[in-house]
Enzyme design. Sequence first.
Site, PDB file in Angstrom:
ATOM      1  N   ALA A  65       0.844  -1.191   0.000  1.00  9.44           N
ATOM      2  CA  ALA A  65       0.000   0.000   0.000  1.00  9.44           C
ATOM      3  C   ALA A  65       0.886   1.250   0.000  1.00  9.44           C
ATOM      4  O   ALA A  65       2.073   1.203   0.331  1.00  9.44           O
ATOM      5  CB  ALA A  65      -0.916  -0.004   1.214  1.00  9.44           C
ATOM      6  N   GLY A 111       0.281  -5.255   0.559  1.00 12.51           N
ATOM      7  CA  GLY A 111      -0.911  -5.214  -0.276  1.00 12.51           C
ATOM      8  C   GLY A 111      -0.719  -5.883  -1.613  1.00 12.51           C
ATOM      9  O   GLY A 111      -1.689  -6.334  -2.234  1.00 12.51           O
ATOM     10  N   GLU A 114      -1.436  -9.468  -0.909  1.00 12.65           N
ATOM     11  CA  GLU A 114      -2.884  -9.590  -0.736  1.00 12.65           C
ATOM     12  C   GLU A 114      -3.589  -9.569  -2.091  1.00 12.65           C
ATOM     13  O   GLU A 114      -4.547 -10.312  -2.314  1.00 12.65           O
ATOM     14  CB  GLU A 114      -3.395  -8.451   0.144  1.00 12.65           C
ATOM     15  CG  GLU A 114      -2.982  -8.586   1.604  1.00 12.65           C
ATOM     16  CD  GLU A 114      -3.520  -7.468   2.465  1.00 12.65           C
ATOM     17  OE1 GLU A 114      -4.296  -7.754   3.392  1.00 12.65           O
ATOM     18  OE2 GLU A 114      -3.163  -6.293   2.214  1.00 12.65           O
ATOM     19  N   GLU A 134       3.769  -5.833   7.253  1.00 11.02           N
ATOM     20  CA  GLU A 134       3.057  -4.757   7.938  1.00 11.02           C
ATOM     21  C   GLU A 134       3.374  -4.670   9.424  1.00 11.02           C
ATOM     22  O   GLU A 134       3.367  -3.582  10.007  1.00 11.02           O
ATOM     23  CB  GLU A 134       1.543  -4.941   7.756  1.00 11.02           C
ATOM     24  CG  GLU A 134       1.029  -4.638   6.360  1.00 11.02           C
ATOM     25  CD  GLU A 134       1.059  -5.824   5.421  1.00 11.02           C
ATOM     26  OE1 GLU A 134       0.413  -5.768   4.373  1.00 11.02           O
ATOM     27  OE2 GLU A 134       1.754  -6.824   5.744  1.00 11.02           O
TER      28      GLU A 134
END
Length: 260
Positions: A65, A111, A114, A134
């Site tokens: 992200a 991300g 993911e 993270e």
Amino acid sequence: MSARKYVNWTKENGIAVVTIDNPPVNVLSEAVGLEIRECVHEIEYDEEVVVLILTGAGRAFMAGADIKEFPSKMAPGEAKKMALEHFHTYNKLDYLPKPTIAALNGITLGGGLELAMTCDIRIAGESVKLGLPEIKLGLFPGAGGTQRLPRLIGEGRAKELMFMGDPIDAQEAHRIGLVNKVVPDDQVMNAAMEMANVLRTRTLTALSRIKKAVDKGLEMDLVNGVLYEAELIDEVFQTEDIVEGCNAFFEKREAKFKHR
């Protein structure tokens, strides 16, 4: 096929290739997420597309992200909005009723992993690093990672990866079932295209139902999963392509499916 700032897609012979291009490492900003959703929406309703390949431009698939957006998300409720927005992006790809292949050409972290986990198949270059780091920022995967990773590799391994936050190499990812195949770095797209070229000769009437049967069946107990499978197989037997498939078998020729 599209002309956007960060994400574009092309189409050839029933295969759509979606490329994320947000230098230097293709981070997932709000704008990137929106463009991914737009591209997947277009592909969903393009009757010529049978298979989708997702990849990144340059040296990364996606590095995670966009941390620059995090300070604006620290008021109560703002992080939840951000997570659900990213989750909406991922679900759009996850629920696409067509086979999807993630061609992991480089860094696949946070991300990015993911996002890769929403695809049906993952093919990684041999030097690719994958992980959910993270925890090192005081966070945890918040766009489906805590849910999709255990379903792919099991609870224990998933917790270890998220607790530790250290990336693993492509070979280890293959060993634990996180990726389907590892190939030389310069062969990632070739391997993805090779698989896509096989899949595009299949019929979407069956491919889409395989995907539904597996994905929804995992949320059911075995008996209800089998009952749901029976409903889907009954639907398939009402299609034109089942007739073509049987005729091709009896006539000893390749089937020519119309996805109907």
